[in-house]
Scaffold this motif. Structure first.
Motif, PDB file in Angstrom:
ATOM      1  N   VAL A  31      68.021  44.475 109.389  1.00  0.00           N
ATOM      2  CA  VAL A  31      67.361  44.258 108.103  1.00  0.00           C
ATOM      3  C   VAL A  31      68.429  44.225 107.017  1.00  0.00           C
ATOM      4  O   VAL A  31      69.057  45.219 106.719  1.00  0.00           O
ATOM      5  N   SER A  32      68.637  43.063 106.432  1.00  0.00           N
ATOM      6  CA  SER A  32      69.599  42.931 105.358  1.00  0.00           C
ATOM      7  C   SER A  32      68.858  42.585 104.078  1.00  0.00           C
ATOM      8  O   SER A  32      68.147  41.599 104.015  1.00  0.00           O
ATOM      9  N   HIS A  33      69.024  43.435 103.056  1.00  0.00           N
ATOM     10  CA  HIS A  33      68.325  43.222 101.797  1.00  0.00           C
ATOM     11  C   HIS A  33      69.188  42.454 100.812  1.00  0.00           C
ATOM     12  O   HIS A  33      68.777  42.251  99.680  1.00  0.00           O
ATOM     13  N   SER A  34      70.380  42.041 101.195  1.00  0.00           N
ATOM     14  CA  SER A  34      71.258  41.344 100.250  1.00  0.00           C
ATOM     15  C   SER A  34      71.126  39.827 100.385  1.00  0.00           C
ATOM     16  O   SER A  34      72.085  39.102 100.257  1.00  0.00           O
ATOM     17  N   THR A  35      69.919  39.380 100.637  1.00  0.00           N
ATOM     18  CA  THR A  35      69.620  37.956 100.669  1.00  0.00           C
ATOM     19  C   THR A  35      68.708  37.639  99.484  1.00  0.00           C
ATOM     20  O   THR A  35      68.182  38.542  98.829  1.00  0.00           O
ATOM     21  N   PHE A  36      68.539  36.376  99.214  1.00  0.00           N
ATOM     22  CA  PHE A  36      67.640  35.979  98.125  1.00  0.00           C
ATOM     23  C   PHE A  36      66.232  36.500  98.378  1.00  0.00           C
ATOM     24  O   PHE A  36      65.571  37.009  97.468  1.00  0.00           O
ATOM     25  N   LYS A  37      65.788  36.414  99.624  1.00  0.00           N
ATOM     26  CA  LYS A  37      64.457  36.902  99.979  1.00  0.00           C
ATOM     27  C   LYS A  37      64.354  38.412  99.744  1.00  0.00           C
ATOM     28  O   LYS A  37      63.351  38.907  99.229  1.00  0.00           O
ATOM     29  N   GLY A  38      65.406  39.144 100.091  1.00  0.00           N
ATOM     30  CA  GLY A  38      65.409  40.588  99.868  1.00  0.00           C
ATOM     31  C   GLY A  38      65.359  40.945  98.399  1.00  0.00           C
ATOM     32  O   GLY A  38      64.623  41.846  97.978  1.00  0.00           O
ATOM     33  N   TYR A  39      66.161  40.225  97.584  1.00  0.00           N
ATOM     34  CA  TYR A  39      66.146  40.474  96.143  1.00  0.00           C
ATOM     35  C   TYR A  39      64.793  40.118  95.532  1.00  0.00           C
ATOM     36  O   TYR A  39      64.290  40.830  94.655  1.00  0.00           O
ATOM     37  N   MET A  40      64.194  39.030  95.965  1.00  0.00           N
ATOM     38  CA  MET A  40      62.891  38.637  95.432  1.00  0.00           C
ATOM     39  C   MET A  40      61.800  39.623  95.850  1.00  0.00           C
ATOM     40  O   MET A  40      60.903  39.935  95.060  1.00  0.00           O
ATOM     41  N   THR A  41      61.876  40.124  97.073  1.00  0.00           N
ATOM     42  CA  THR A  41      60.923  41.139  97.515  1.00  0.00           C
ATOM     43  C   THR A  41      61.046  42.381  96.641  1.00  0.00           C
ATOM     44  O   THR A  41      60.043  42.935  96.185  1.00  0.00           O
ATOM     45  N   LEU A  45      58.133  43.781  94.091  1.00  0.00           N
ATOM     46  CA  LEU A  45      57.663  45.163  94.214  1.00  0.00           C
ATOM     47  C   LEU A  45      57.879  45.934  92.913  1.00  0.00           C
ATOM     48  O   LEU A  45      57.025  46.710  92.482  1.00  0.00           O
ATOM     49  N   ALA A  46      59.039  45.726  92.264  1.00  0.00           N
ATOM     50  CA  ALA A  46      59.321  46.419  91.008  1.00  0.00           C
ATOM     51  C   ALA A  46      58.339  45.997  89.915  1.00  0.00           C
ATOM     52  O   ALA A  46      57.870  46.839  89.138  1.00  0.00           O
ATOM     53  N   LEU A  73      53.967  59.266  87.756  1.00  0.00           N
ATOM     54  CA  LEU A  73      55.162  59.865  88.371  1.00  0.00           C
ATOM     55  C   LEU A  73      55.303  59.442  89.832  1.00  0.00           C
ATOM     56  O   LEU A  73      56.414  59.187  90.302  1.00  0.00           O
ATOM     57  N   ALA A  74      54.186  59.372  90.546  1.00  0.00           N
ATOM     58  CA  ALA A  74      54.238  58.926  91.942  1.00  0.00           C
ATOM     59  C   ALA A  74      54.721  57.479  92.029  1.00  0.00           C
ATOM     60  O   ALA A  74      55.564  57.148  92.876  1.00  0.00           O
ATOM     61  N   PHE A  75      54.211  56.619  91.143  1.00  0.00           N
ATOM     62  CA  PHE A  75      54.680  55.233  91.122  1.00  0.00           C
ATOM     63  C   PHE A  75      56.156  55.160  90.750  1.00  0.00           C
ATOM     64  O   PHE A  75      56.897  54.319  91.252  1.00  0.00           O
ATOM     65  N   ALA A  76      56.603  56.039  89.865  1.00  0.00           N
ATOM     66  CA  ALA A  76      58.013  56.054  89.468  1.00  0.00           C
ATOM     67  C   ALA A  76      58.910  56.417  90.642  1.00  0.00           C
ATOM     68  O   ALA A  76      59.971  55.811  90.840  1.00  0.00           O
ATOM     69  N   VAL A  77      58.491  57.386  91.445  1.00  0.00           N
ATOM     70  CA  VAL A  77      59.280  57.777  92.616  1.00  0.00           C
ATOM     71  C   VAL A  77      59.361  56.618  93.600  1.00  0.00           C
ATOM     72  O   VAL A  77      60.435  56.315  94.149  1.00  0.00           O
ATOM     73  N   VAL A  78      58.246  55.945  93.828  1.00  0.00           N
ATOM     74  CA  VAL A  78      58.246  54.794  94.738  1.00  0.00           C
ATOM     75  C   VAL A  78      59.158  53.694  94.194  1.00  0.00           C
ATOM     76  O   VAL A  78      59.915  53.062  94.942  1.00  0.00           O
ATOM     77  N   GLN A  79      59.121  53.488  92.876  1.00  0.00           N
ATOM     78  CA  GLN A  79      59.972  52.452  92.294  1.00  0.00           C
ATOM     79  C   GLN A  79      61.452  52.806  92.408  1.00  0.00           C
ATOM     80  O   GLN A  79      62.286  51.925  92.639  1.00  0.00           O
ATOM     81  N   ILE A  80      61.793  54.074  92.291  1.00  0.00           N
ATOM     82  CA  ILE A  80      63.184  54.497  92.481  1.00  0.00           C
ATOM     83  C   ILE A  80      63.642  54.155  93.894  1.00  0.00           C
ATOM     84  O   ILE A  80      64.743  53.642  94.101  1.00  0.00           O
ATOM     85  N   VAL A  81      62.791  54.425  94.874  1.00  0.00           N
ATOM     86  CA  VAL A  81      63.135  54.108  96.264  1.00  0.00           C
ATOM     87  C   VAL A  81      63.308  52.604  96.446  1.00  0.00           C
ATOM     88  O   VAL A  81      64.248  52.143  97.110  1.00  0.00           O
ATOM     89  N   VAL A  82      62.415  51.810  95.847  1.00  0.00           N
ATOM     90  CA  VAL A  82      62.525  50.345  95.945  1.00  0.00           C
ATOM     91  C   VAL A  82      63.850  49.875  95.361  1.00  0.00           C
ATOM     92  O   VAL A  82      64.559  49.065  95.965  1.00  0.00           O
ATOM     93  N   HIS A  83      64.230  50.399  94.204  1.00  0.00           N
ATOM     94  CA  HIS A  83      65.499  49.999  93.586  1.00  0.00           C
ATOM     95  C   HIS A  83      66.688  50.407  94.449  1.00  0.00           C
ATOM     96  O   HIS A  83      67.644  49.635  94.588  1.00  0.00           O
ATOM     97  N   MET A  84      66.626  51.603  95.017  1.00  0.00           N
ATOM     98  CA  MET A  84      67.744  52.062  95.848  1.00  0.00           C
ATOM     99  C   MET A  84      67.894  51.216  97.105  1.00  0.00           C
ATOM    100  O   MET A  84      69.010  50.912  97.522  1.00  0.00           O
ATOM    101  N   VAL A  85      66.788  50.821  97.705  1.00  0.00           N
ATOM    102  CA  VAL A  85      66.864  50.068  98.958  1.00  0.00           C
ATOM    103  C   VAL A  85      67.182  48.589  98.712  1.00  0.00           C
ATOM    104  O   VAL A  85      68.079  48.031  99.333  1.00  0.00           O
ATOM    105  N   TYR A  86      66.463  47.959  97.781  1.00  0.00           N
ATOM    106  CA  TYR A  86      66.589  46.512  97.620  1.00  0.00           C
ATOM    107  C   TYR A  86      67.723  46.080  96.694  1.00  0.00           C
ATOM    108  O   TYR A  86      68.234  44.979  96.828  1.00  0.00           O
ATOM    109  N   PHE A  87      68.095  46.914  95.720  1.00  0.00           N
ATOM    110  CA  PHE A  87      69.131  46.498  94.772  1.00  0.00           C
ATOM    111  C   PHE A  87      70.445  47.247  94.954  1.00  0.00           C
ATOM    112  O   PHE A  87      71.517  46.683  94.786  1.00  0.00           O
ATOM    113  N   LEU A  88      70.382  48.541  95.286  1.00  0.00           N
ATOM    114  CA  LEU A  88      71.611  49.307  95.514  1.00  0.00           C
ATOM    115  C   LEU A  88      72.022  49.327  96.979  1.00  0.00           C
ATOM    116  O   LEU A  88      73.083  49.838  97.311  1.00  0.00           O
ATOM    117  N   HIS A  89      71.166  48.812  97.856  1.00  0.00           N
ATOM    118  CA  HIS A  89      71.442  48.691  99.295  1.00  0.00           C
ATOM    119  C   HIS A  89      71.774  50.037  99.923  1.00  0.00           C
ATOM    120  O   HIS A  89      72.662  50.140 100.762  1.00  0.00           O
TER     121      HIS A  89
END
Length: 140
Positions: A31-41, A45-46, A73-89
């Protein structure tokens, strides 16, 4: 033997001819999130994770503000995880696990700091504020 393979102290061997990658974090996992599809996903989500809390507040979906705050706050925690996985890899395997260890250490420090601050503020409020209106009138 080319001049390129002789440089940087590698001798006649290439950089990765040693059988290991020196832990440089070159992870070509399934699973590589550093593709265009990964960034768009990640972007979609964000946006969704931002729009839903906005709708919750503007539509006054919950009667109690405390419930709304907890859901946001729950949505904020989920969004932090999304940013860490999809943008910070960041995942458990990146940089040999050191990124995850640094994240856990940071979270522990943040929790200690926030809990300590709230504890101090609560006790300052309890011990410093007058307990009744009568006590306030008798203050100098």
């Amino acid at each position: 033997m080319s001049a390129h393979t002789e440089t940087a102290g590698h001798g006649a061997h290439g950089h990765n001819d040693h059988g290991h990658d020196h832990g440089h974090g070159h992870d070509d996992g399934p699973v590589s999130h550093s593709t265009f599809k990964g960034y768009m996903t990640g972007f979609v989500l964000a946006v969704i994770l931002t729009a839903i809390p906005f709708w919750l507040v503007m539509g006054k979906v919950f009667d109690k503000p405390g419930t709304t705050a907890l859901v946001i706050l729950a949505f904020a925690v989920v969004q932090i995880v999304v940013h860490m996985v999809y943008f910070l890899h960041m995942d458990a395997k990146s940089e040999g696990g050191w990124n995850m260890l640094a994240l856990i250490f940071t979270l522990v420090l943040v929790v200690i700091t926030l809990a300590g601050s709230l504890w101090v503020m609560y006790h300052m409020n309890t011990n410093m504020m007058p307990h009744s209106v009568h006590d306030m009138k008798n203050m100098p």
